[in-house]
Design a protein around this motif. Structure first.
Motif, mmCIF file in Angstrom:
data_model
loop_
_atom_site.group_PDB
_atom_site.id
_atom_site.type_symbol
_atom_site.label_atom_id
_atom_site.label_comp_id
_atom_site.label_asym_id
_atom_site.label_seq_id
_atom_site.Cartn_x
_atom_site.Cartn_y
_atom_site.Cartn_z
ATOM 1 N N LYS A 21 0.844 -1.176 -0.019
ATOM 2 C CA LYS A 21 -0.025 0.117 0.032
ATOM 3 C C LYS A 21 0.852 1.241 0.055
ATOM 4 O O LYS A 21 0.613 2.113 -0.760
ATOM 5 C CB LYS A 21 -0.860 0.128 1.233
ATOM 6 C CG LYS A 21 -1.769 1.080 1.481
ATOM 7 C CD LYS A 21 -2.492 1.038 2.623
ATOM 8 C CE LYS A 21 -3.524 2.263 2.992
ATOM 9 N NZ LYS A 21 -3.898 2.127 3.981
ATOM 10 N N PHE A 22 1.918 1.168 0.841
ATOM 11 C CA PHE A 22 2.903 2.264 1.060
ATOM 12 C C PHE A 22 3.325 2.563 -0.519
ATOM 13 O O PHE A 22 3.364 3.827 -0.796
ATOM 14 C CB PHE A 22 3.665 2.412 2.035
ATOM 15 C CG PHE A 22 4.988 3.502 2.132
ATOM 16 C CD1 PHE A 22 4.469 4.583 2.749
ATOM 17 C CD2 PHE A 22 6.005 3.290 1.905
ATOM 18 C CE1 PHE A 22 5.247 5.616 2.823
ATOM 19 C CE2 PHE A 22 7.014 4.178 1.890
ATOM 20 C CZ PHE A 22 6.730 5.441 2.124
ATOM 21 N N ILE A 23 3.941 1.462 -1.052
ATOM 22 C CA ILE A 23 4.917 1.794 -2.011
ATOM 23 C C ILE A 23 3.979 2.331 -3.283
ATOM 24 O O ILE A 23 4.476 2.979 -4.315
ATOM 25 C CB ILE A 23 5.488 0.354 -2.490
ATOM 26 C CG1 ILE A 23 6.604 0.027 -1.327
ATOM 27 C CG2 ILE A 23 6.052 0.344 -4.069
ATOM 28 C CD1 ILE A 23 7.861 -0.890 -1.592
ATOM 29 N N THR A 24 2.752 1.476 -3.345
ATOM 30 C CA THR A 24 1.665 2.252 -4.358
ATOM 31 C C THR A 24 1.547 3.590 -4.137
ATOM 32 O O THR A 24 1.321 4.365 -5.352
ATOM 33 C CB THR A 24 0.563 1.166 -4.303
ATOM 34 O OG1 THR A 24 0.929 -0.057 -4.254
ATOM 35 C CG2 THR A 24 -0.389 1.519 -5.362
ATOM 36 N N SER A 25 1.368 4.105 -3.060
ATOM 37 C CA SER A 25 1.285 5.659 -2.695
ATOM 38 C C SER A 25 2.280 6.420 -3.213
ATOM 39 O O SER A 25 2.067 7.639 -3.486
ATOM 40 C CB SER A 25 0.827 5.829 -1.541
ATOM 41 O OG SER A 25 1.896 5.615 -0.505
ATOM 42 N N ILE A 26 3.713 6.085 -3.292
ATOM 43 C CA ILE A 26 4.836 6.947 -3.508
ATOM 44 C C ILE A 26 5.136 6.640 -5.045
ATOM 45 O O ILE A 26 6.003 7.494 -5.387
ATOM 46 C CB ILE A 26 5.844 6.451 -2.492
ATOM 47 C CG1 ILE A 26 6.492 5.146 -2.666
ATOM 48 C CG2 ILE A 26 5.639 6.702 -1.021
ATOM 49 C CD1 ILE A 26 7.968 5.155 -1.910
ATOM 50 N N LEU A 27 4.699 5.824 -5.641
ATOM 51 C CA LEU A 27 5.040 5.586 -6.956
ATOM 52 C C LEU A 27 4.797 6.923 -7.851
ATOM 53 O O LEU A 27 5.528 7.130 -8.797
ATOM 54 C CB LEU A 27 4.476 4.398 -7.583
ATOM 55 C CG LEU A 27 5.068 2.969 -7.325
ATOM 56 C CD1 LEU A 27 4.262 1.709 -7.947
ATOM 57 C CD2 LEU A 27 6.610 2.832 -7.626
ATOM 58 N N PRO A 28 3.441 7.549 -7.806
ATOM 59 C CA PRO A 28 3.503 8.794 -8.452
ATOM 60 C C PRO A 28 4.510 9.838 -8.224
ATOM 61 O O PRO A 28 4.888 10.600 -9.039
ATOM 62 C CB PRO A 28 2.026 9.302 -7.992
ATOM 63 C CG PRO A 28 1.496 8.023 -7.458
ATOM 64 C CD PRO A 28 2.531 7.313 -6.907
ATOM 65 N N ILE A 29 5.026 9.914 -6.813
ATOM 66 C CA ILE A 29 6.027 10.759 -6.654
ATOM 67 C C ILE A 29 7.450 10.398 -7.350
ATOM 68 O O ILE A 29 8.058 11.278 -7.905
ATOM 69 C CB ILE A 29 6.130 10.680 -5.208
ATOM 70 C CG1 ILE A 29 5.242 11.140 -4.363
ATOM 71 C CG2 ILE A 29 7.439 11.855 -4.913
ATOM 72 C CD1 ILE A 29 5.119 11.048 -2.847
ATOM 73 N N LEU A 30 7.688 9.205 -7.530
ATOM 74 C CA LEU A 30 8.858 8.709 -8.298
ATOM 75 C C LEU A 30 8.639 9.088 -9.882
ATOM 76 O O LEU A 30 9.642 9.676 -10.364
ATOM 77 C CB LEU A 30 8.706 7.100 -8.372
ATOM 78 C CG LEU A 30 9.988 6.648 -9.045
ATOM 79 C CD1 LEU A 30 11.209 6.991 -8.454
ATOM 80 C CD2 LEU A 30 10.006 4.983 -9.043
ATOM 81 N N ASP A 31 7.479 9.112 -10.273
ATOM 82 C CA ASP A 31 7.132 9.457 -11.665
ATOM 83 C C ASP A 31 7.404 10.905 -11.945
ATOM 84 O O ASP A 31 7.981 11.521 -12.596
ATOM 85 C CB ASP A 31 5.636 9.483 -11.945
ATOM 86 C CG ASP A 31 5.155 7.714 -12.010
ATOM 87 O OD1 ASP A 31 6.345 7.069 -12.154
ATOM 88 O OD2 ASP A 31 4.047 7.452 -11.949
ATOM 89 N N ASP A 32 6.994 11.802 -10.491
ATOM 90 C CA ASP A 32 7.283 13.332 -10.787
ATOM 91 C C ASP A 32 8.742 13.473 -10.815
ATOM 92 O O ASP A 32 9.140 14.435 -11.518
ATOM 93 C CB ASP A 32 6.413 13.979 -9.616
ATOM 94 C CG ASP A 32 5.257 13.943 -9.760
ATOM 95 O OD1 ASP A 32 4.328 13.694 -10.736
ATOM 96 O OD2 ASP A 32 4.469 14.324 -8.620
ATOM 97 N N MET A 33 9.507 12.716 -10.127
ATOM 98 C CA MET A 33 10.811 13.023 -9.918
ATOM 99 C C MET A 33 11.436 12.683 -11.228
ATOM 100 O O MET A 33 12.537 13.536 -11.700
ATOM 101 C CB MET A 33 11.534 12.035 -8.940
ATOM 102 C CG MET A 33 11.242 12.684 -7.489
ATOM 103 S SD MET A 33 12.184 11.460 -6.292
ATOM 104 C CE MET A 33 11.727 11.936 -4.805
#
Length: 199
Positions: free
Chosen positions: A95-107
């Motif tokens: 759940k946590f990793i799924t929630s931070i994947l969009p941030i990785l995309d932004d980076m």
């Protein structure tokens, strides 16, 4: 016996009424019934004396069967719990990793766009937006930053890495500077804030 005696007995027999005969017959039947009941009771008592052993053996068999069912049920529960725990350990962070994947995309987008511009202000603004999004995502997962500004030193939240003398009485025991922020997950401290404390 004389003929007279025989006649007296015959008369007595003849004088007996049918009601008296019926009473005698009923009395005889009652005695026979009582004897039969006594015999039945004696047989029942003997059967009851033998029955407790059989009854106890039946109860033991029933209890053994119940125990086997309970043991099997508990074993199934234990296996299911172990399996669920193993799955939770392996996939608990999903759940946590799924929630931070969009941030990785932004980076990644920021890195790609950074190569196209020389303006540091654009890069700074992009990094600020990504940082804000990341902090919002962490807060959504129950992570919060430990406040250190003008806070009293608390060993449950802070780790003193430096003592700063001569700061005055009003700064004694207070956090002067935060060298590394600390974080809590819900109410549990997952990293203490490294701070300098006034002496």
């Amino acid at each position: 016996m004389t003929e007279k005696d025989i006649n007296i007995e015959d008369e007595e027999t003849l004088n007996e009424t049918p009601a008296e005969e019926t009473d005698k017959e009923a009395e005889t039947e009652a005695q026979a019934d009582n004897a039969a009941e006594t015999a039945d009771k004696a047989a029942e008592e003997e059967a009851e004396e033998a029955d407790p052993l059989e009854k106890a053996q039946k109860e033991i068999e029933e209890l053994k069967t119940q125990l086997l069912y309970k043991v099997a049920e508990f074993e199934n529960y234990r296996k299911r719990t172990l399996k669920e725990r193993a799955e939770l350990i392996l996939n608990g962070g999903e759940k946590f990793i799924t929630s931070i994947l969009p941030i990785l995309d932004d980076m990644e987008r920021a890195i790609d766009n950074g190569a196209k511009t020389d303006d540091p202000e654009v890069l700074r603004e992009g990094m600020t937006l990504i940082h804000q999004k990341f902090m919002k995502t962490l807060e959504g997962q129950g992570v919060s930053k430990i406040e250190t500004q003008d806070a009293d030193f608390d060993t449950d939240l802070h780790e003193a890495v430096a003592m700063v003398p001569g700061m005055g009485d009003d700064k004694k025991g207070k956090v002067i500077d935060c060298l590394q922020p600390g974080y809590k997950l819900n109410d549990k401290v997952i990293r203490h804030a490294k701070v300098a404390v006034g002496q």
